[in-house]
Scaffold this active site. Structure first.
Site, short mmCIF file in Angstrom:
data_model
loop_
_atom_site.label_atom_id
_atom_site.label_comp_id
_atom_site.label_asym_id
_atom_site.label_seq_id
_atom_site.Cartn_x
_atom_site.Cartn_y
_atom_site.Cartn_z
N ASP A 9 -1.67 1.66 7.56
CA ASP A 9 -1.30 1.36 6.02
C ASP A 9 -0.96 -0.29 5.95
O ASP A 9 -1.17 -0.92 4.83
CB ASP A 9 0.11 2.27 5.86
CG ASP A 9 -0.03 3.50 5.88
OD1 ASP A 9 -0.99 4.19 5.37
OD2 ASP A 9 1.07 4.33 6.00
N CYS A 25 -11.74 -8.72 10.86
CA CYS A 25 -13.05 -9.09 10.94
C CYS A 25 -14.04 -8.87 9.81
O CYS A 25 -15.14 -9.24 9.51
CB CYS A 25 -13.80 -8.70 12.34
SG CYS A 25 -14.19 -6.93 12.22
N GLU A 70 -2.54 -1.05 -5.41
CA GLU A 70 -3.79 -0.25 -5.72
C GLU A 70 -3.92 0.21 -7.18
O GLU A 70 -2.58 0.65 -7.45
CB GLU A 70 -4.06 0.92 -4.78
CG GLU A 70 -3.01 2.23 -4.77
CD GLU A 70 -3.68 3.22 -3.98
OE1 GLU A 70 -4.57 3.70 -4.37
OE2 GLU A 70 -2.94 3.64 -3.09
N ASP A 84 0.88 -1.30 0.01
CA ASP A 84 0.06 0.04 -0.03
C ASP A 84 0.96 1.14 0.21
O ASP A 84 1.94 1.39 0.65
CB ASP A 84 -0.94 0.07 1.07
CG ASP A 84 -2.05 1.26 1.18
OD1 ASP A 84 -2.41 1.37 0.01
OD2 ASP A 84 -2.17 1.64 2.30
ZN LIG Z 1 -12.64 -5.78 13.12
#
Ligand SMILES: [Zn+2]
Length: 397
Positions: free
Chosen positions: A358, A332, A265, A181
């Site tokens: 980052d 998550c 990216e 990144d």
């Molecule tokens: Zn999370």
């Protein structure tokens, strides 16, 4: 690119100036053609069409015909590249070139016999229609030079910069994917957790540069002193550029050697979707500062790093849509702009996962390249791509 001071004889300089004039003329024609173009009209001529027009112009004008076709065609190619950079959002729109400012031209199809060393600190390079021109061998000339650019600065000094397209680096064959990144706090972050920093000027050098800038402001225009101060500043800046280039070379080789696939990216999309918004610490006020920062990071070699990666790991670079990669928790999958606490800290508002912002983004980039969805809200990431359709992140307002 490594730059060397060129030392043409007066007769050679006259021809070099002609080359500059031709390159400028051709470039400005291209700018003009695109300037006439308005939405709704037939598209402005592309590179192939412009080359055809150049051939016609050369048939008509003896002064143009007397010049080098390589120089003139490359000016068109440079323009095409400049337009591509403009459309991808990494550069401004190419503009009209004025005489005496940023003059130069490019020569391609350079062979091994076109650059040679004469003595410890003297070399020469073969320039079309000019012949062998001497330059100061101030550092090693890279092997495999494919093209070079000759430039003349405002002080009338000539330089030559050699460009080399590096050999591809063999892939390790481990199947490992890395996400890289464009960092905010550092130059680049890797999904492995590494933070890469392009070298800048040392503190003492920064102080010196600042002092020189003040001196320059006081120096009279056209004075000897002013010229000396400018030269000293240019030297410092060149040193910084050299260090950055070294860093780009080392870093790109290292990444190409360690990973089979490197995800970055897609700047074309990135510049549109990834704005300075979405940072909790100082919403709004931060925007301008970040915009400036983004630009400086861009110029700090990100584009060059990707370009080198593409040379060294051809076919192994995956460009992904970076939308939400900085707001999505890699642990998550929860997406919230509030999770991005500051420029350098990420703390998930759902699961509490903490990480360098980052690195978190780099891991999301890696996962998108591997076919995972990163924008899913609270999704079960462990399920992996086998249990669900791989989906691309979609930008939204
Ligand atoms: Zn999370």
């Amino acid at each position: 690119m490594s730059r060397y001071r060129l030392a043409p004889t007066p007769a050679q300089e006259a021809v070099l100036l002609e080359h500059c004039r031709h390159a400028r003329y051709v470039w400005n024609l291209a700018v003009e053609q695109h300037g006439f173009w308005k939405p709704g009209r037939k598209s402005a001529p592309g590179f192939a069409e412009q080359c055809r027009q150049l051939t016609e112009a050369r048939a008509e004008f003896a002064w143009l015909r007397a010049g080098s076709i390589v120089v003139q065609q490359q000016a068109l190619k440079d323009f095409a590249q400049a337009m591509a950079n403009f459309y991808s959002g990494s550069h401004r729109k190419p503009v009209w070139r004025k005489r005496g400012r940023g003059e130069g031209f490019r020569v391609v199809a350079v062979g091994a016999g076109d650059v040679r060393r004469l003595s410890r600190n003297l070399g020469e390079v073969r320039v079309p229609k000019v012949g062998w021109v001497r330059f100061r061998w101030s550092r090693a000339v890279p092997e495999g030079v494919k093209s070079f650019r000759v430039t003349r600065d405002r002080a009338g000094r000539w330089h030559v910069a050699f460009a080399v397209i590096p050999e591809p680096v063999p892939a390790p064959g481990t199947g490992e994917v890395a996400g890289v990144d464009r960092g905010v706090a550092v130059s680049a972050a890797v999904s492995t957790g590494e933070l890469l920093n392009a070298p800048a000027l040392r503190d003492a050098e920064k102080v010196r540069l600042l002092r020189l800038a003040r001196k320059l402001a006081r120096a009279k225009r056209g004075s000897n002193r002013r010229g000396k101060v400018k030269a000293a500043m240019a030297k410092l800046k060149a040193r910084e550029a050299d260090r950055r280039n070294d860093w780009v070379e080392k870093t790109s080789t290292d990444l190409a050697r360690r990973f089979d696939v490197i995800a970055v990216e897609d700047l074309k999309i990135g510049n549109m979707t990834r704005s300075a918004r979405g940072i909790v610490a100082a919403p709004g006020t931060n925007v301008r500062a970040k915009a400036g920062l983004n630009r400086s990071i861009l110029s700090a070699g990100w584009g060059r790093l990707v370009e080198r990666l593409e040379h060294k790991a051809p076919g192994r670079i995956v460009k992904v849509n970076p939308a939400f990669t900085s707001q999505t928790c890699n642990a998550c999958g929860h997406r919230a702009s509030g999770s991005r606490q500051s420029q350098s800290r990420f703390r998930c508002v759902a699961c509490g996962h903490q990480e360098n912002a980052d690195v978190n983004a780099a891991r999301n980039i890696r996962d998108i390249a591997a076919g995972h969805a990163v924008n899913a809200r609270g999704g079960d990431r462990d399920a992996g791509p086998a249990k669900r359709e791989p989906q691309r992140v979609l930008p939204s307002g």
